[in-house]
Scaffold this motif. Sequence first.
Motif, PDB file in Angstrom:
ATOM      1  N   CYS A 294     -14.964  -5.419   0.547  1.00 38.58           N
ATOM      2  CA  CYS A 294     -13.615  -4.980   0.167  1.00 38.58           C
ATOM      3  C   CYS A 294     -13.438  -3.477   0.325  1.00 38.58           C
ATOM      4  O   CYS A 294     -12.309  -2.999   0.447  1.00 38.58           O
TER       5      CYS A 294
ATOM      6  N   LEU B 248     -12.175  -3.316   3.753  1.00 33.45           N
ATOM      7  CA  LEU B 248     -10.801  -3.812   3.778  1.00 33.45           C
ATOM      8  C   LEU B 248      -9.824  -2.808   3.182  1.00 33.45           C
ATOM      9  O   LEU B 248      -8.657  -2.742   3.591  1.00 33.45           O
ATOM     10  N   THR B 249     -10.277  -2.020   2.220  1.00 35.96           N
ATOM     11  CA  THR B 249      -9.411  -1.006   1.626  1.00 35.96           C
ATOM     12  C   THR B 249      -9.059   0.070   2.662  1.00 35.96           C
ATOM     13  O   THR B 249      -7.917   0.527   2.724  1.00 35.96           O
TER      14      THR B 249
ATOM     15  N   ALA C 159      -6.539  -1.345   4.889  1.00 38.40           N
ATOM     16  CA  ALA C 159      -5.238  -1.528   4.238  1.00 38.40           C
ATOM     17  C   ALA C 159      -4.327  -0.325   4.433  1.00 38.40           C
ATOM     18  O   ALA C 159      -3.116  -0.433   4.221  1.00 38.40           O
TER      19      ALA C 159
ATOM     20  N   MET D 259      -3.163  -5.703   4.616  1.00 38.96           N
ATOM     21  CA  MET D 259      -4.267  -6.489   4.066  1.00 38.96           C
ATOM     22  C   MET D 259      -3.859  -7.203   2.773  1.00 38.96           C
ATOM     23  O   MET D 259      -4.161  -8.381   2.593  1.00 38.96           O
ATOM     24  N   ILE D 260      -3.204  -6.509   1.877  1.00 43.68           N
ATOM     25  CA  ILE D 260      -2.825  -7.105   0.594  1.00 43.68           C
ATOM     26  C   ILE D 260      -1.837  -8.240   0.823  1.00 43.68           C
ATOM     27  O   ILE D 260      -1.975  -9.321   0.231  1.00 43.68           O
TER      28      ILE D 260
ATOM     29  N   ILE E 119      -7.263  -5.666  -3.649  1.00 45.74           N
ATOM     30  CA  ILE E 119      -7.921  -6.345  -2.529  1.00 45.74           C
ATOM     31  C   ILE E 119      -9.117  -7.152  -3.023  1.00 45.74           C
ATOM     32  O   ILE E 119      -9.323  -8.291  -2.594  1.00 45.74           O
TER      33      ILE E 119
ATOM     34  N   LEU F  89      -3.676 -11.255   2.197  1.00 45.30           N
ATOM     35  CA  LEU F  89      -4.448 -11.952   1.168  1.00 45.30           C
ATOM     36  C   LEU F  89      -3.544 -12.738   0.228  1.00 45.30           C
ATOM     37  O   LEU F  89      -3.913 -13.823  -0.234  1.00 45.30           O
TER      38      LEU F  89
ATOM     39  N   SER G  27      -9.267 -11.138  -2.775  1.00 48.11           N
ATOM     40  CA  SER G  27     -10.366 -11.693  -1.974  1.00 48.11           C
ATOM     41  C   SER G  27     -11.187 -12.680  -2.791  1.00 48.11           C
ATOM     42  O   SER G  27     -11.612 -13.720  -2.273  1.00 48.11           O
TER      43      SER G  27
ATOM     44  N   THR H   2       0.833  -1.203   0.000  1.00 44.81           N
ATOM     45  CA  THR H   2       0.000   0.000   0.000  1.00 44.81           C
ATOM     46  C   THR H   2       0.867   1.252   0.000  1.00 44.81           C
ATOM     47  O   THR H   2       0.603   2.204  -0.741  1.00 44.81           O
TER      48      THR H   2
ATOM     49  N   THR I  61      -5.480  -0.035  -5.020  1.00 46.23           N
ATOM     50  CA  THR I  61      -5.495  -0.810  -3.775  1.00 46.23           C
ATOM     51  C   THR I  61      -6.805  -1.573  -3.641  1.00 46.23           C
ATOM     52  O   THR I  61      -6.816  -2.761  -3.310  1.00 46.23           O
ATOM     53  N   PHE I  62      -7.924  -0.899  -3.913  1.00 48.62           N
ATOM     54  CA  PHE I  62      -9.232  -1.552  -3.840  1.00 48.62           C
ATOM     55  C   PHE I  62      -9.317  -2.703  -4.837  1.00 48.62           C
ATOM     56  O   PHE I  62      -9.793  -3.798  -4.510  1.00 48.62           O
TER      57      PHE I  62
END
Length: 101
Positions: free
Chosen positions: A59, A62-63, A66, A71-72, A26, A75, A30, A5, A22-23
């Motif tokens: 998500c 989650l973004t 992040a 988070m990334i 993710i 995953l 996911s 990120t 980023t979104f």
Amino acid sequence: MSGITRYLYENVPSYAVAGYITFLLIFILSAIVYKLGFAKNDLKLIQNIIIYIFLFIGCIVLTFLALFLPMIEGLIVAALILILYKTRLWREKREEKRAAS
């Protein structure tokens, strides 16, 4: 910020574009983790669409996480573990079929 990120936010020209990237990362990761670990093959199309809509909405949360948590990276690790598990399961099934015939 965590590794990937931070890299995105430092190297992409705009913060908005970095957020979208980023979104997207993710969401894709996911979806891969869901498909490898939790998806059932006997679901109807509308049920799959609903699942992926809720995955999309989740998500978004989650973004935001992040920005402070890896988070990334988490995953990616989850996807790699599930890929190894599915590969081993596939090999064992293939060997059982050879032993049975």
